[in-house]
Design a protein around this motif. Structure first.
Motif, PDB file in Angstrom:
ATOM      1  N   LYS A  12       0.847  -1.189   0.000  1.00 18.58           N
ATOM      2  CA  LYS A  12       0.000   0.000   0.000  1.00 18.58           C
ATOM      3  C   LYS A  12       0.882   1.238   0.000  1.00 18.58           C
ATOM      4  CE  LYS A  12      -3.934  -2.084   2.348  1.00 18.58           C
ATOM      5  NZ  LYS A  12      -4.871  -1.989   3.498  1.00 18.58           N
ATOM      6  N   TYR A  13       0.691   2.092  -0.986  1.00 15.11           N
ATOM      7  CA  TYR A  13       1.434   3.330  -1.105  1.00 15.11           C
ATOM      8  C   TYR A  13       0.504   4.499  -0.848  1.00 15.11           C
ATOM      9  CZ  TYR A  13       4.814   0.314  -3.420  1.00 15.11           C
ATOM     10  OH  TYR A  13       5.677  -0.686  -3.709  1.00 15.11           O
ATOM     11  N   PRO A  14       1.024   5.592  -0.341  1.00 18.67           N
ATOM     12  CA  PRO A  14       0.165   6.767  -0.119  1.00 18.67           C
ATOM     13  C   PRO A  14      -0.461   7.207  -1.426  1.00 18.67           C
ATOM     14  CG  PRO A  14       2.331   7.057   0.924  1.00 18.67           C
ATOM     15  CD  PRO A  14       2.426   5.831   0.076  1.00 18.67           C
ATOM     16  N   SER A  15      -1.803   7.346  -1.433  1.00 19.27           N
ATOM     17  CA  SER A  15      -2.484   7.775  -2.641  1.00 19.27           C
ATOM     18  C   SER A  15      -2.547   9.284  -2.688  1.00 19.27           C
ATOM     19  CB  SER A  15      -3.904   7.205  -2.666  1.00 19.27           C
ATOM     20  OG  SER A  15      -4.614   7.641  -1.545  1.00 19.27           O
ATOM     21  N   PRO A  16      -2.592   9.852  -3.884  1.00 20.96           N
ATOM     22  CA  PRO A  16      -2.744  11.307  -3.975  1.00 20.96           C
ATOM     23  C   PRO A  16      -4.027  11.735  -3.283  1.00 20.96           C
ATOM     24  CG  PRO A  16      -3.176  10.236  -6.084  1.00 20.96           C
ATOM     25  CD  PRO A  16      -2.594   9.191  -5.198  1.00 20.96           C
ATOM     26  N   SER A  17      -4.076  12.950  -2.822  1.00 22.67           N
ATOM     27  CA  SER A  17      -5.235  13.443  -2.071  1.00 22.67           C
ATOM     28  C   SER A  17      -6.505  13.280  -2.895  1.00 22.67           C
ATOM     29  CB  SER A  17      -5.035  14.914  -1.708  1.00 22.67           C
ATOM     30  OG  SER A  17      -4.860  15.674  -2.881  1.00 22.67           O
ATOM     31  N   SER A  18      -7.550  12.737  -2.241  1.00 25.37           N
ATOM     32  CA  SER A  18      -8.809  12.502  -2.918  1.00 25.37           C
ATOM     33  C   SER A  18      -9.583  13.795  -3.038  1.00 25.37           C
ATOM     34  CB  SER A  18      -9.641  11.482  -2.128  1.00 25.37           C
ATOM     35  OG  SER A  18      -8.934  10.270  -2.005  1.00 25.37           O
ATOM     36  N   PRO A  19     -10.418  13.924  -4.075  1.00 22.90           N
ATOM     37  CA  PRO A  19     -11.237  15.128  -4.216  1.00 22.90           C
ATOM     38  C   PRO A  19     -12.305  15.154  -3.126  1.00 22.90           C
ATOM     39  CG  PRO A  19     -11.870  13.483  -5.848  1.00 22.90           C
ATOM     40  CD  PRO A  19     -10.637  12.973  -5.185  1.00 22.90           C
ATOM     41  N   PRO A  20     -12.877  16.318  -2.853  1.00 25.68           N
ATOM     42  CA  PRO A  20     -13.973  16.390  -1.886  1.00 25.68           C
ATOM     43  C   PRO A  20     -15.125  15.486  -2.321  1.00 25.68           C
ATOM     44  CG  PRO A  20     -13.205  18.584  -2.477  1.00 25.68           C
ATOM     45  CD  PRO A  20     -12.548  17.632  -3.426  1.00 25.68           C
ATOM     46  N   ASN A  21     -15.812  14.871  -1.354  1.00 29.20           N
ATOM     47  CA  ASN A  21     -16.936  13.978  -1.642  1.00 29.20           C
ATOM     48  C   ASN A  21     -16.533  12.856  -2.609  1.00 29.20           C
ATOM     49  OD1 ASN A  21     -18.512  15.682  -0.068  1.00 29.20           O
ATOM     50  ND2 ASN A  21     -19.198  16.868  -1.843  1.00 29.20           N
ATOM     51  N   ALA A  22     -15.343  12.300  -2.386  1.00 28.79           N
ATOM     52  CA  ALA A  22     -14.826  11.279  -3.301  1.00 28.79           C
ATOM     53  C   ALA A  22     -15.621   9.978  -3.176  1.00 28.79           C
ATOM     54  CB  ALA A  22     -13.356  11.018  -3.002  1.00 28.79           C
ATOM     55  N   VAL A  23     -15.900   9.362  -4.333  1.00 28.81           N
ATOM     56  CA  VAL A  23     -16.613   8.089  -4.388  1.00 28.81           C
ATOM     57  C   VAL A  23     -16.111   7.283  -5.575  1.00 28.81           C
ATOM     58  CG1 VAL A  23     -18.760   8.840  -3.285  1.00 28.81           C
ATOM     59  CG2 VAL A  23     -18.459   9.153  -5.763  1.00 28.81           C
ATOM     60  N   LYS A  24     -16.409   5.989  -5.530  1.00 34.99           N
ATOM     61  CA  LYS A  24     -16.238   5.131  -6.690  1.00 34.99           C
ATOM     62  C   LYS A  24     -17.624   4.919  -7.285  1.00 34.99           C
ATOM     63  CE  LYS A  24     -12.294   2.717  -4.658  1.00 34.99           C
ATOM     64  NZ  LYS A  24     -11.758   1.411  -4.185  1.00 34.99           N
ATOM     65  N   LEU A  25     -17.729   5.020  -8.605  1.00 34.42           N
ATOM     66  CA  LEU A  25     -19.014   4.931  -9.286  1.00 34.42           C
ATOM     67  C   LEU A  25     -19.082   3.648 -10.113  1.00 34.42           C
ATOM     68  CD1 LEU A  25     -21.736   6.261 -10.147  1.00 34.42           C
ATOM     69  CD2 LEU A  25     -20.466   7.364 -12.009  1.00 34.42           C
ATOM     70  N   TYR A  26     -20.168   2.902  -9.929  1.00 37.52           N
ATOM     71  CA  TYR A  26     -20.368   1.647 -10.648  1.00 37.52           C
ATOM     72  C   TYR A  26     -21.708   1.687 -11.373  1.00 37.52           C
ATOM     73  CZ  TYR A  26     -16.732   0.113  -7.407  1.00 37.52           C
ATOM     74  OH  TYR A  26     -15.577   0.007  -6.689  1.00 37.52           O
ATOM     75  N   ARG A  27     -21.801   0.903 -12.429  1.00 39.08           N
ATOM     76  CA  ARG A  27     -23.046   0.785 -13.186  1.00 39.08           C
ATOM     77  C   ARG A  27     -23.392  -0.682 -13.369  1.00 39.08           C
ATOM     78  NH1 ARG A  27     -24.606   1.000 -18.669  1.00 39.08           N
ATOM     79  NH2 ARG A  27     -22.433   1.050 -19.338  1.00 39.08           N
ATOM     80  N   HIS A  28     -24.684  -1.001 -13.257  1.00 35.99           N
ATOM     81  CA  HIS A  28     -25.124  -2.389 -13.405  1.00 35.99           C
ATOM     82  C   HIS A  28     -25.520  -2.638 -14.852  1.00 35.99           C
ATOM     83  CE1 HIS A  28     -27.453  -6.101 -12.840  1.00 35.99           C
ATOM     84  NE2 HIS A  28     -26.773  -6.248 -11.730  1.00 35.99           N
ATOM     85  N   ILE A  29     -25.080  -3.756 -15.390  1.00 38.53           N
ATOM     86  CA  ILE A  29     -25.401  -4.126 -16.763  1.00 38.53           C
ATOM     87  C   ILE A  29     -25.943  -5.555 -16.774  1.00 38.53           C
ATOM     88  CG2 ILE A  29     -23.681  -2.602 -17.778  1.00 38.53           C
ATOM     89  CD1 ILE A  29     -21.926  -5.130 -18.163  1.00 38.53           C
ATOM     90  N   GLY A  30     -26.696  -5.878 -17.806  1.00 35.44           N
ATOM     91  CA  GLY A  30     -27.159  -7.252 -17.975  1.00 35.44           C
ATOM     92  C   GLY A  30     -28.504  -7.546 -17.369  1.00 35.44           C
ATOM     93  N   GLY A  31     -29.125  -6.523 -16.734  1.00 32.87           N
ATOM     94  CA  GLY A  31     -30.460  -6.718 -16.172  1.00 32.87           C
ATOM     95  C   GLY A  31     -30.506  -7.850 -15.177  1.00 32.87           C
ATOM     96  N   ASN A  32     -31.422  -8.798 -15.373  1.00 34.54           N
ATOM     97  CA  ASN A  32     -31.566  -9.933 -14.472  1.00 34.54           C
ATOM     98  C   ASN A  32     -31.173 -11.233 -15.169  1.00 34.54           C
ATOM     99  OD1 ASN A  32     -32.156 -10.588 -11.816  1.00 34.54           O
ATOM    100  ND2 ASN A  32     -34.192 -11.357 -12.331  1.00 34.54           N
ATOM    101  N   THR A  33     -30.276 -11.114 -16.155  1.00 35.09           N
ATOM    102  CA  THR A  33     -29.804 -12.271 -16.901  1.00 35.09           C
ATOM    103  C   THR A  33     -28.607 -12.894 -16.190  1.00 35.09           C
ATOM    104  OG1 THR A  33     -28.203 -11.026 -18.226  1.00 35.09           O
ATOM    105  CG2 THR A  33     -30.501 -11.091 -19.015  1.00 35.09           C
ATOM    106  N   PRO A  34     -28.212 -14.088 -16.589  1.00 34.91           N
ATOM    107  CA  PRO A  34     -27.024 -14.713 -15.984  1.00 34.91           C
ATOM    108  C   PRO A  34     -25.750 -13.893 -16.177  1.00 34.91           C
ATOM    109  CG  PRO A  34     -28.333 -16.351 -17.138  1.00 34.91           C
ATOM    110  CD  PRO A  34     -28.925 -15.025 -17.485  1.00 34.91           C
ATOM    111  N   LYS A  35     -25.742 -13.025 -17.185  1.00 32.74           N
ATOM    112  CA  LYS A  35     -24.548 -12.217 -17.454  1.00 32.74           C
ATOM    113  C   LYS A  35     -24.546 -10.896 -16.669  1.00 32.74           C
ATOM    114  CE  LYS A  35     -23.726 -13.983 -22.127  1.00 32.74           C
ATOM    115  NZ  LYS A  35     -23.546 -13.617 -23.564  1.00 32.74           N
ATOM    116  N   ALA A  36     -25.530 -10.699 -15.804  1.00 33.58           N
ATOM    117  CA  ALA A  36     -25.630  -9.443 -15.060  1.00 33.58           C
ATOM    118  C   ALA A  36     -24.405  -9.248 -14.173  1.00 33.58           C
ATOM    119  CB  ALA A  36     -26.898  -9.436 -14.214  1.00 33.58           C
TER     120      ALA A  36
END
Length: 636
Positions: A67-91
């Motif tokens: 683990k290395y020190p990471s650069p300073s995070s922006p205010p209100n920092a988050v990771k953003l994810y999106r769901h794909i594939g609906g309710n199929t086996p590939k979701a």
């Protein structure tokens, strides 16, 4: 028929791919194939020893997980994810932004782009009506803060899921503190968007009232009544992934099209109302089965061409009251038609009048939960925007009215409120007490002896109540809104230590907080943007001492079923680490191939005696078909 259960896997960076990776996946696979072909046609040269050494070093460093020190995070920092594939086996979840930021902004634009206020303290001159929006990653995600987002919290993962921009998204926060800060702000801005006043202890007290502290501050609510009202101990809950095995389609029949409403009977027959008339079905242990009989609207007296949107069974289910809207798009009507089912004729067209003046009604219902079984029943309840009353089909002079003179129903009791009630829907208990839902979200309880003054008035949560149901014993109220269901416990202890319901007296200041029944963001998205909850019902009992077991509601092509005991259980897993009102997401989904008109459980007398926890079949009507579904006794 199909069943469905949403996929809510944990999101880990190790098994997610980036947004760009997903869209380029097919192209990259093609490129890899081409490279392999080229390599295969080459002289078969191997990587140099230097390249191999570098690869080995990189693998060893990666295995150490330094683990290395990471650069300073922006205010209100988050990771953003999106769901794909609906309710199929590939979701699956994919990474949309490895590190970005979010911001709440207040705007006067429906699109959220005319900023008048920032939640970080910056302000501009506010003009006109304005609302809070959530923005993530610049313009990638932008949504008005509302229940339409269907925000769901996962405190153990520092994660929230929600619907926006025609997709399902997730935010992961870098610390518990940032997660809690986001959730608190979201709930405060939701309150402000709904009630148009900033969230504070004072404003919440003003909106909810001093007796509803638990509604304003659910974490401080007294849940003891929920515990006292729970049924006998259940077996340990089963895993959610077993859910699909519990629904079995017993019958499915073509319904001759244009189905408008479903009228279930507790005796021999049930009925579907469609464009041409009333279709008759035989009640059986495993559902309803067509008898090949259709009562046409043109039989007997001439009837309006407008298809009835409400059918009410009466007089031991030998008669049916039919309501047709006077104007397209509005439910209010100035009268009802009485259909004699045995003769197949409309025998009377009744008019609604009070003090000699024609009035309208928007809904009718039976006097009690079981009064449709009474062969002598001659009265029923009526509701309009500002009216609650009882109608009597018997002439007050004891003389049968001439059928040719448009007989007038007798207003026997009730009240016409001056203004502001905005009644939408109502239902009756086993003893004739009445619950009424309103456009402002308020739910009022009236005793069986008075329709003038509500014994209890529960405050609204901001969404109009479009349908309401009540348990036979009056202990539970179920309200339907567009985006969630609300379950209310009416029990309280009076000053003498006796347990009562809110229909019989003032509940005081220890009123339990309600519980919400919601779809997950993914299932809400799959149900369709314009699809809304409608017509939530308890399972159907008409006998003291028997308890309702399930709740069913309809949204789009889904019939959604909850286990009532599980919702009432305060220790249920859904409620762990939640902020705000407890929300239950454990349900079964029955998927049909067209939008569902109505979903209802048959009467308890048709429950399967062979099941460990018997439940009557579920009847699901679409415009073209009617299906009967059996539920096993296993937990949802």
């Amino acid at each position: 028929m199909g069943t469905s259960q949403s996929r809510e896997d944990r999101i880990t960076d190790s098994d997610t791919e980036s947004d760009s990776d997903y869209y380029q996946e097919e192209e990259e696979e093609d490129d890899d194939d081409q490279k392999k072909k080229k390599q295969g046609s080459s002289s078969g040269s191997k990587p140099s020893s230097d390249s191999s050494s570098i690869l080995e070093i990189e693998k060893k460093l990666s295995a150490l997980k330094l683990k290395y020190p990471s650069p300073s995070s922006p205010p209100n920092a988050v990771k953003l994810y999106r769901h794909i594939g609906g309710n199929t086996p590939k979701a699956k979840w994919i990474t949309a932004e490895k590190l970005t930021s979010y911001k709440f902004v207040k705007t006067t634009s429906s699109e959220g782009d005319d900023v008048v206020d920032y939640d970080d303290g910056e302000e501009t001159n506010e003009k006109g009506e304005s609302f809070w929006f959530l923005g993530v990653g610049g313009s990638k995600v932008r949504a008005r803060v509302s229940t339409d987002m269907q925000l769901k919290m996962f405190a153990d993962q520092r994660r929230v899921d929600f619907v926006s921009n025609n997709g399902v998204w997730a935010l992961k926060f870098l610390s518990d503190e940032e997660y809690r800060r986001f959730v608190t702000r979201f709930q405060d801005y939701l309150f402000e968007n709904v009630f148009m006043v900033k969230a504070s202890e004072e404003s919440k007290m003003k909106v909810y009232g001093k007796d509803f502290i638990g509604w304003a501050n659910p974490e401080a609510a007294d849940d003891s009544m929920w515990e006292d009202a729970e049924g006998p101990p259940e077996e340990e809950e089963e895993e959610v992934n077993e859910i699909d095995k519990d629904l079995t389609e017993e019958f499915e029949e073509v319904a001759n099209g244009g189905v408008q409403s479903l009228a279930l009977g507790a005796l021999e027959n049930s009925f579907l109302v469609n464009d041409s008339g009333v279709q008759v079905y035989r009640n059986m242990d495993r559902g309803i089965h067509g008898k090949g009989v259709c009562v046409r609207f043109d039989g007997g007296r001439a009837a309006s061409q407008t298809t009835p949107n409400k059918a009410l069974l009466m007089r031991a289910e030998t008669n049916m009251m039919l309501m047709s809207p006077a104007k397209q798009g509005k439910p209010n009507t100035s009268g009802v038609k009485q259909l004699d089912i045995e003769s197949g004729k409309i025998v009377t067209e009744w008019k609604f009048e009070k003090d000699g003046t024609e009035i309208t009604m928007r809904d009718i219902t039976n006097d009690t939960k079981g009064s449709q079984l009474d062969p002598s029943e001659s009265t029923f309840l009526g509701l309009d925007d500002n009216r609650l009353c009882q109608w009597d089909m018997r002439d007050k002079r004891g003389i049968v009215q001439n059928i040719g003179s448009s007989p007038v129903l007798e207003w026997t009791q009730g009240h016409q409120f001056s203004r502001g009630t905005n009644f939408q829907c109502f239902a009756s208990t086993g003893d004739g007490s009445i619950v009424v839902g309103s456009r402002d979200g308020k739910i009022r309880l009236y005793s069986k002896t008075s329709m003038r003054m509500a014994k209890t008035a529960f405050p609204g949560l901001g969404s109009p109540v479009t349908h309401v149901d009540v348990s036979y014993d009056g202990k539970w109220i179920l309200g339907t809104t567009d985006t969630y269901l609300v379950l209310i416990c009416t029990l309280f202890t009076d000053k003498d230590g006796r347990t009562k319901t809110g229909f019989s007296g003032r509940m005081g200041n220890k009123i339990p907080a309600p519980r919400l029944l919601k779809l997950t963001p993914l299932d809400s998205h799959l149900a369709g943007k314009d699809n809304k909850f409608h017509g939530a019902h308890f399972s159907w009992v008409t006998e003291s001492g028997k308890q309702e077991r399930h709740i069913v509601a309809t949204v789009g092509k889904f019939s959604v079923i909850w286990d009532l005991e599980r919702v009432k259980n305060s220790a249920h897993e859904c409620y762990r680490n939640q902020q705000g009102l407890k929300s239950c997401y454990c349900y079964k989904i029955l998927l049909k191939d067209e939008s569902i008109v109505e979903s209802r459980f048959m009467h308890d007398r048709f429950s399967f005696s062979g099941n460990k926890s018997p439940e009557a079949p579920l009847v699901v009507a679409t415009p073209q078909k009617v299906s009967s579904i059996s539920l096993s006794g296993r937990r949802l």
